[in-house]
Design an enzyme around this catalytic site. Structure first.
Site, PDB file in Angstrom:
ATOM      1  N   ASP A  79      38.388 -65.479 -88.835  1.00 36.82           N
ATOM      2  CA  ASP A  79      38.455 -66.499 -89.888  1.00 36.82           C
ATOM      3  C   ASP A  79      39.754 -67.295 -89.820  1.00 36.82           C
ATOM      4  O   ASP A  79      40.781 -66.776 -89.364  1.00 36.82           O
ATOM      5  CB  ASP A  79      38.396 -65.826 -91.274  1.00 36.82           C
ATOM      6  N   PRO A 136      48.819 -70.778-113.371  1.00 40.61           N
ATOM      7  CA  PRO A 136      49.393 -71.776-112.448  1.00 40.61           C
ATOM      8  C   PRO A 136      50.835 -71.445-112.063  1.00 40.61           C
ATOM      9  O   PRO A 136      51.346 -71.950-111.088  1.00 40.61           O
ATOM     10  CB  PRO A 136      49.351 -73.084-113.250  1.00 40.61           C
ATOM     11  N   ARG A 157      35.145 -60.086 -99.239  1.00 31.66           N
ATOM     12  CA  ARG A 157      34.808 -60.333 -97.833  1.00 31.66           C
ATOM     13  C   ARG A 157      35.511 -59.359 -96.893  1.00 31.66           C
ATOM     14  O   ARG A 157      35.048 -59.093 -95.800  1.00 31.66           O
ATOM     15  CB  ARG A 157      35.254 -61.744 -97.416  1.00 31.66           C
ATOM     16  N   GLU A 202      46.074 -72.874-124.032  1.00 33.95           N
ATOM     17  CA  GLU A 202      47.375 -73.206-123.437  1.00 33.95           C
ATOM     18  C   GLU A 202      47.902 -72.071-122.563  1.00 33.95           C
ATOM     19  O   GLU A 202      48.970 -72.190-121.957  1.00 33.95           O
ATOM     20  CB  GLU A 202      48.394 -73.523-124.544  1.00 33.95           C
TER      21      GLU A 202
HETATM   22  C1  LIG Z   1      44.539 -74.759-119.308  1.00 34.77           C
HETATM   23  S1  LIG Z   1      45.234 -73.432-118.437  1.00 34.77           S
HETATM   24  C2  LIG Z   1      46.824 -73.335-119.147  1.00 34.77           C
HETATM   25  C3  LIG Z   1      47.810 -74.137-118.417  1.00 34.77           C
HETATM   26  C4  LIG Z   1      49.216 -74.037-118.993  1.00 34.77           C
HETATM   27  N1  LIG Z   1      49.294 -74.735-120.240  1.00 34.77           N
HETATM   28  C5  LIG Z   1      50.205 -74.620-118.004  1.00 34.77           C
HETATM   29  O1  LIG Z   1      50.522 -75.800-118.106  1.00 34.77           O
HETATM   30  O2  LIG Z   1      50.631 -73.901-117.086  1.00 34.77           O
HETATM   31  C6  LIG Z   1      44.397 -72.033-119.068  1.00 34.77           C
HETATM   32  C7  LIG Z   1      44.325 -70.863-118.133  1.00 34.77           C
HETATM   33  O3  LIG Z   1      43.683 -71.233-116.913  1.00 34.77           O
HETATM   34  C8  LIG Z   1      44.123 -70.398-115.871  1.00 34.77           C
HETATM   35  N2  LIG Z   1      44.576 -71.258-114.766  1.00 34.77           N
HETATM   36  C9  LIG Z   1      44.756 -72.589-114.804  1.00 34.77           C
HETATM   37  N3  LIG Z   1      45.148 -73.077-113.634  1.00 34.77           N
HETATM   38  C10 LIG Z   1      45.206 -72.016-112.782  1.00 34.77           C
HETATM   39  C11 LIG Z   1      45.564 -71.878-111.422  1.00 34.77           C
HETATM   40  N4  LIG Z   1      45.938 -72.915-110.685  1.00 34.77           N
HETATM   41  N5  LIG Z   1      45.496 -70.648-110.875  1.00 34.77           N
HETATM   42  C12 LIG Z   1      45.126 -69.578-111.608  1.00 34.77           C
HETATM   43  N6  LIG Z   1      44.792 -69.659-112.916  1.00 34.77           N
HETATM   44  C13 LIG Z   1      44.839 -70.858-113.507  1.00 34.77           C
HETATM   45  C14 LIG Z   1      45.223 -69.505-116.431  1.00 34.77           C
HETATM   46  O4  LIG Z   1      44.685 -68.245-116.715  1.00 34.77           O
HETATM   47  C15 LIG Z   1      45.622 -70.256-117.679  1.00 34.77           C
HETATM   48  O5  LIG Z   1      46.168 -69.391-118.655  1.00 34.77           O
END
Ligand SMILES: C[S@@+](CC[C@H](N)C(=O)[O-])C[C@H]1O[C@@H](n2cnc3c(N)ncnc32)[C@H](O)[C@@H]1O
Length: 245
Positions: free
Chosen positions: A168, A88, A153, A115
């Site tokens: 697109d 994220p 794609r 996490e």
């Molecule tokens: C539960 S999430 C961890 C979130 C982290 N504790 C935080 O608050 O930023 C677990 C994993 O999901 C993936 N993930 C979650 N949201 C994402 C997003 N918006 N884009 C890409 N990967 C995401 C990432 O690889 C992350 O390490």
């Protein structure tokens, strides 16, 4: 294009890419999806995560198995390829990012869980960090799938006609115009007459106007960066004034 995916759940990647466009691209050798089970690179299958230093809830993915799994991907052809950490915190995935990634021959992706992943993976292994939007998923797998689908794609031969990806949404800089198919009338709702006229010039003009109208209504921010012609500006002025262009 060869996608190398590091994940704790390799089987998640089976069914989404066993259908339709990507399945055909895989059969034709245009796309290859290789998964690496991070657990197989841990000291024991249970030692992929551990408590966070400093305390707090949840577990953190350990660095060693991730580094080892990337090494396995390198041996399978990913040496020198971008290593994307799905997170994220990453830069936001856009069509421009997708277009740039589509130029690669290999792409490695690290899917976090729990996490997240030990920070040393981000600092010393990943070459890119991508987020698919401002929300939190349970794991990086769905984000990696979004990346695989959107990048595939754009690989020549994957979508039947390159014209369809050229038109697109976002590729043109605007959102796409509405699409209709047969029947020409359904429950009394008629397809716009211009689309039945066979006049290609008029159809192209209608589509451009509709793209501008929809973009102005739904994503006016896109109009700040797209290259607009004088005609486009005139159409937009009329739309903004609330009159039909
Ligand atoms: C539960 S999430 C961890 C979130 C982290 N504790 C935080 O608050 O930023 C677990 C994993 O999901 C993936 N993930 C979650 N949201 C994402 C997003 N918006 N884009 C890409 N990967 C995401 C990432 O690889 C992350 O390490």
């Amino acid at each position: 294009m060869r996608f190398h995916v590091l994940t704790l759940f390799p089987s998640m990647f089976e069914s989404p890419f066993a259908e339709s466009l990507i399945a055909r691209a895989r059969r034709n050798g245009l796309v290859e999806i290789l998964t690496y089970d991070v657990r197989a690179h841990a000291e024991t299958p249970r030692s992929v995560d551990d408590y966070a230093f400093g305390g707090g809830p949840g577990m953190v993915m350990k660095p060693e198995p991730v580094f080892e799994a990337v090494e396995a991907a390198r041996k399978a052809g990913a040496r020198g390829a971008p290593i994307v950490l799905l997170s994220p915190r990453g830069r936001r995935l856009t069509q421009t990012v997708v277009q740039n990634l589509a130029a690669c021959d290999n792409l490695t992706m690290i899917c976090g869980r729990y996490e997240g992943v030990d920070e040393r993976v981000r600092l010393h292994l990943a070459t890119d960090e991508i987020s698919i939007g401002d929300f939190v998923l349970s794991g990086g797998e769905l984000a990696a799938m979004v990346l695989i689908d959107s990048v595939s794609r754009l690989i020549p031969g994957v979508v039947g006609s390159t014209e369809s990806t050229r038109n697109d949404s976002f590729t043109t800089g605007l959102l796409q115009y509405p699409q209709y198919t047969r029947p020409a009338e359904y429950r009394g709702w008629r397809v716009p007459e211009v689309l039945l006229s066979g006049n290609h010039g008029e159809i192209a003009r209608w589509r451009r106007e509709e793209s501008l109208r929809i973009t102005l209504a739904s994503r006016p921010d896109l109009l700040e960066t797209v290259r607009l012609s004088d005609d486009d500006r005139t159409i937009l002025k009329k739309l903004e004034a609330g009159s039909q262009p």
